[in-house]
Design a protein around this motif. Structure first.
Motif, PDB file in Angstrom:
ATOM      1  N   HIS A  68      56.326  53.157  57.967  1.00  0.00           N
ATOM      2  CA  HIS A  68      56.911  52.163  58.879  1.00  0.00           C
ATOM      3  C   HIS A  68      57.717  52.771  60.021  1.00  0.00           C
ATOM      4  O   HIS A  68      57.906  52.128  61.054  1.00  0.00           O
ATOM      5  CB  HIS A  68      57.747  51.134  58.113  1.00  0.00           C
ATOM      6  CG  HIS A  68      59.090  51.620  57.702  1.00  0.00           C
ATOM      7  ND1 HIS A  68      59.280  52.408  56.592  1.00  0.00           N
ATOM      8  CD2 HIS A  68      60.304  51.445  58.265  1.00  0.00           C
ATOM      9  CE1 HIS A  68      60.562  52.693  56.473  1.00  0.00           C
ATOM     10  NE2 HIS A  68      61.202  52.130  57.472  1.00  0.00           N
ATOM     11  N   GLN A  69      58.154  54.003  59.876  1.00  0.00           N
ATOM     12  CA  GLN A  69      58.958  54.616  60.938  1.00  0.00           C
ATOM     13  C   GLN A  69      58.125  55.455  61.911  1.00  0.00           C
ATOM     14  O   GLN A  69      58.664  56.013  62.858  1.00  0.00           O
ATOM     15  CB  GLN A  69      60.073  55.459  60.327  1.00  0.00           C
ATOM     16  CG  GLN A  69      61.114  54.610  59.626  1.00  0.00           C
ATOM     17  CD  GLN A  69      62.270  55.427  59.087  1.00  0.00           C
ATOM     18  OE1 GLN A  69      62.197  56.632  58.969  1.00  0.00           O
ATOM     19  NE2 GLN A  69      63.354  54.751  58.758  1.00  0.00           N
ATOM     20  N   LEU A  70      56.817  55.512  61.700  1.00  0.00           N
ATOM     21  CA  LEU A  70      55.963  56.237  62.637  1.00  0.00           C
ATOM     22  C   LEU A  70      55.973  55.549  63.999  1.00  0.00           C
ATOM     23  O   LEU A  70      56.019  54.324  64.079  1.00  0.00           O
ATOM     24  CB  LEU A  70      54.521  56.294  62.125  1.00  0.00           C
ATOM     25  CG  LEU A  70      54.255  57.078  60.848  1.00  0.00           C
ATOM     26  CD1 LEU A  70      52.789  56.954  60.445  1.00  0.00           C
ATOM     27  CD2 LEU A  70      54.625  58.549  61.033  1.00  0.00           C
ATOM     28  N   THR A  71      55.942  56.330  65.050  1.00  0.00           N
ATOM     29  CA  THR A  71      55.819  55.774  66.399  1.00  0.00           C
ATOM     30  C   THR A  71      54.452  56.220  66.929  1.00  0.00           C
ATOM     31  O   THR A  71      54.311  57.295  67.499  1.00  0.00           O
ATOM     32  CB  THR A  71      56.962  56.250  67.314  1.00  0.00           C
ATOM     33  OG1 THR A  71      57.086  57.665  67.219  1.00  0.00           O
ATOM     34  CG2 THR A  71      58.280  55.600  66.906  1.00  0.00           C
ATOM     35  N   VAL A  72      53.469  55.370  66.684  1.00  0.00           N
ATOM     36  CA  VAL A  72      52.082  55.656  67.038  1.00  0.00           C
ATOM     37  C   VAL A  72      51.489  54.465  67.788  1.00  0.00           C
ATOM     38  O   VAL A  72      52.034  53.368  67.756  1.00  0.00           O
ATOM     39  CB  VAL A  72      51.225  55.979  65.785  1.00  0.00           C
ATOM     40  CG1 VAL A  72      51.712  57.261  65.123  1.00  0.00           C
ATOM     41  CG2 VAL A  72      51.254  54.827  64.787  1.00  0.00           C
ATOM     42  N   SER A  73      50.355  54.722  68.437  1.00  0.00           N
ATOM     43  CA  SER A  73      49.655  53.655  69.150  1.00  0.00           C
ATOM     44  C   SER A  73      48.255  54.157  69.482  1.00  0.00           C
ATOM     45  O   SER A  73      47.941  55.338  69.294  1.00  0.00           O
ATOM     46  CB  SER A  73      50.384  53.291  70.449  1.00  0.00           C
ATOM     47  OG  SER A  73      50.406  54.403  71.334  1.00  0.00           O
ATOM     48  N   SER A  74      47.451  53.267  69.981  1.00  0.00           N
ATOM     49  CA  SER A  74      46.183  53.637  70.601  1.00  0.00           C
ATOM     50  C   SER A  74      46.025  52.733  71.808  1.00  0.00           C
ATOM     51  O   SER A  74      46.780  51.779  71.988  1.00  0.00           O
ATOM     52  CB  SER A  74      45.016  53.484  69.624  1.00  0.00           C
ATOM     53  OG  SER A  74      44.777  52.134  69.344  1.00  0.00           O
ATOM     54  N   HIS A  75      45.040  53.040  72.615  1.00  0.00           N
ATOM     55  CA  HIS A  75      44.798  52.165  73.758  1.00  0.00           C
ATOM     56  C   HIS A  75      44.234  50.837  73.289  1.00  0.00           C
ATOM     57  O   HIS A  75      44.722  49.781  73.696  1.00  0.00           O
ATOM     58  CB  HIS A  75      43.863  52.856  74.757  1.00  0.00           C
ATOM     59  CG  HIS A  75      44.504  54.028  75.411  1.00  0.00           C
ATOM     60  ND1 HIS A  75      44.405  55.303  74.910  1.00  0.00           N
ATOM     61  CD2 HIS A  75      45.283  54.102  76.513  1.00  0.00           C
ATOM     62  CE1 HIS A  75      45.097  56.125  75.674  1.00  0.00           C
ATOM     63  NE2 HIS A  75      45.639  55.420  76.654  1.00  0.00           N
ATOM     64  N   LEU A  76      43.219  50.911  72.402  1.00  0.00           N
ATOM     65  CA  LEU A  76      42.542  49.697  71.949  1.00  0.00           C
ATOM     66  C   LEU A  76      42.382  49.695  70.440  1.00  0.00           C
ATOM     67  O   LEU A  76      42.257  50.749  69.817  1.00  0.00           O
ATOM     68  CB  LEU A  76      41.136  49.605  72.557  1.00  0.00           C
ATOM     69  CG  LEU A  76      40.998  49.596  74.064  1.00  0.00           C
ATOM     70  CD1 LEU A  76      39.527  49.660  74.447  1.00  0.00           C
ATOM     71  CD2 LEU A  76      41.655  48.372  74.674  1.00  0.00           C
ATOM     72  N   VAL A  77      42.331  48.486  69.873  1.00  0.00           N
ATOM     73  CA  VAL A  77      41.929  48.270  68.482  1.00  0.00           C
ATOM     74  C   VAL A  77      40.842  47.207  68.503  1.00  0.00           C
ATOM     75  O   VAL A  77      41.004  46.154  69.125  1.00  0.00           O
ATOM     76  CB  VAL A  77      43.098  47.802  67.591  1.00  0.00           C
ATOM     77  CG1 VAL A  77      42.607  47.457  66.190  1.00  0.00           C
ATOM     78  CG2 VAL A  77      44.201  48.850  67.524  1.00  0.00           C
ATOM     79  N   ILE A  78      39.730  47.501  67.820  1.00  0.00           N
ATOM     80  CA  ILE A  78      38.637  46.538  67.687  1.00  0.00           C
ATOM     81  C   ILE A  78      38.623  46.059  66.246  1.00  0.00           C
ATOM     82  O   ILE A  78      38.405  46.844  65.316  1.00  0.00           O
ATOM     83  CB  ILE A  78      37.279  47.154  68.053  1.00  0.00           C
ATOM     84  CG1 ILE A  78      37.320  47.745  69.472  1.00  0.00           C
ATOM     85  CG2 ILE A  78      36.165  46.113  67.929  1.00  0.00           C
ATOM     86  CD1 ILE A  78      36.080  48.534  69.850  1.00  0.00           C
TER      87      ILE A  78
END
Length: 181
Positions: A68-78
């Motif tokens: 829960h404390q990770l700071t992650v992302s991506s441009h898109l999620v399908i």
């Protein structure tokens, strides 16, 4: 599909704080295909978006206490149904690749677009996901001149030994056929 101001018009826009500026916005030259499910093996519950927006409840599932404390992302999620969510504009650096290297170049987040498929390495992806991924890839190829069908990789390709996604369940041949390659 259309991209305007580095946003996919057909995507639901969900802003995340987990991004920053690219070192060179003209150097968007790699597409990285990922998979994610939260909790592992569960789909369609909104938890991916919660993670990417730093709102994942650590008490929502035992696995969430670890991440829960990770700071992650991506441009898109399908999603499994083909819905597209965009968390980061393409001209910004999403935090999807981690420690990574492609063709001798480290820090893949600097020059790549990260696309997450809702899924696991062992469960087949849906027809809707393949169609959306191919349609998105075509518009990205048309929009960003440094991209090419030769510059598409799985997360496992840029972080071998550390990552295994999109896994054996991703049919690269099918994907490339949909691209017309």
């Amino acid at each position: 599909m259309h991209i305007t101001q580095h946003r996919l018009i057909e995507a639901v826009q969900i802003p995340t704080p987990n991004f920053d500026d690219r070192p060179d916005t003209s150097d968007i030259s790699l597409i990285v295909v990922h998979c994610i499910s939260l909790p592992p093996g569960e789909f369609g519950n909104g938890c991916i978006g919660q993670l990417f927006c730093n709102r994942l409840d650590p008490d929502g599932h035992p696995y969430f206490k670890e991440i829960h404390q990770l700071t992650v992302s991506s441009h898109l999620v399908i999603s499994r149904t083909g819905e597209i969510n965009q968390f980061v504009p393409f001209d910004k650096r999403a935090w999807h690749a981690g420690q990574s290297c492609y063709e001798g170049r480290e820090r893949c987040n600097d020059f790549s677009i990260g696309i997450e498929l809702e899924g696991t390495e062992t469960v087949a992806y849906t027809e809707a996901q393949y169609q959306q991924l191919s349609d998105i890839t075509k518009v990205l190829l048309d929009t960003y001149p440094a991209l090419s069908t030769e510059r598409i990789a799985g997360h496992s390709d840029i972080a071998p030994g550390r990552k295994t996604d999109p896994g054996e369940s991703f049919d690269w041949q099918k994907f490339y056929c949909l691209l017309g390659k």
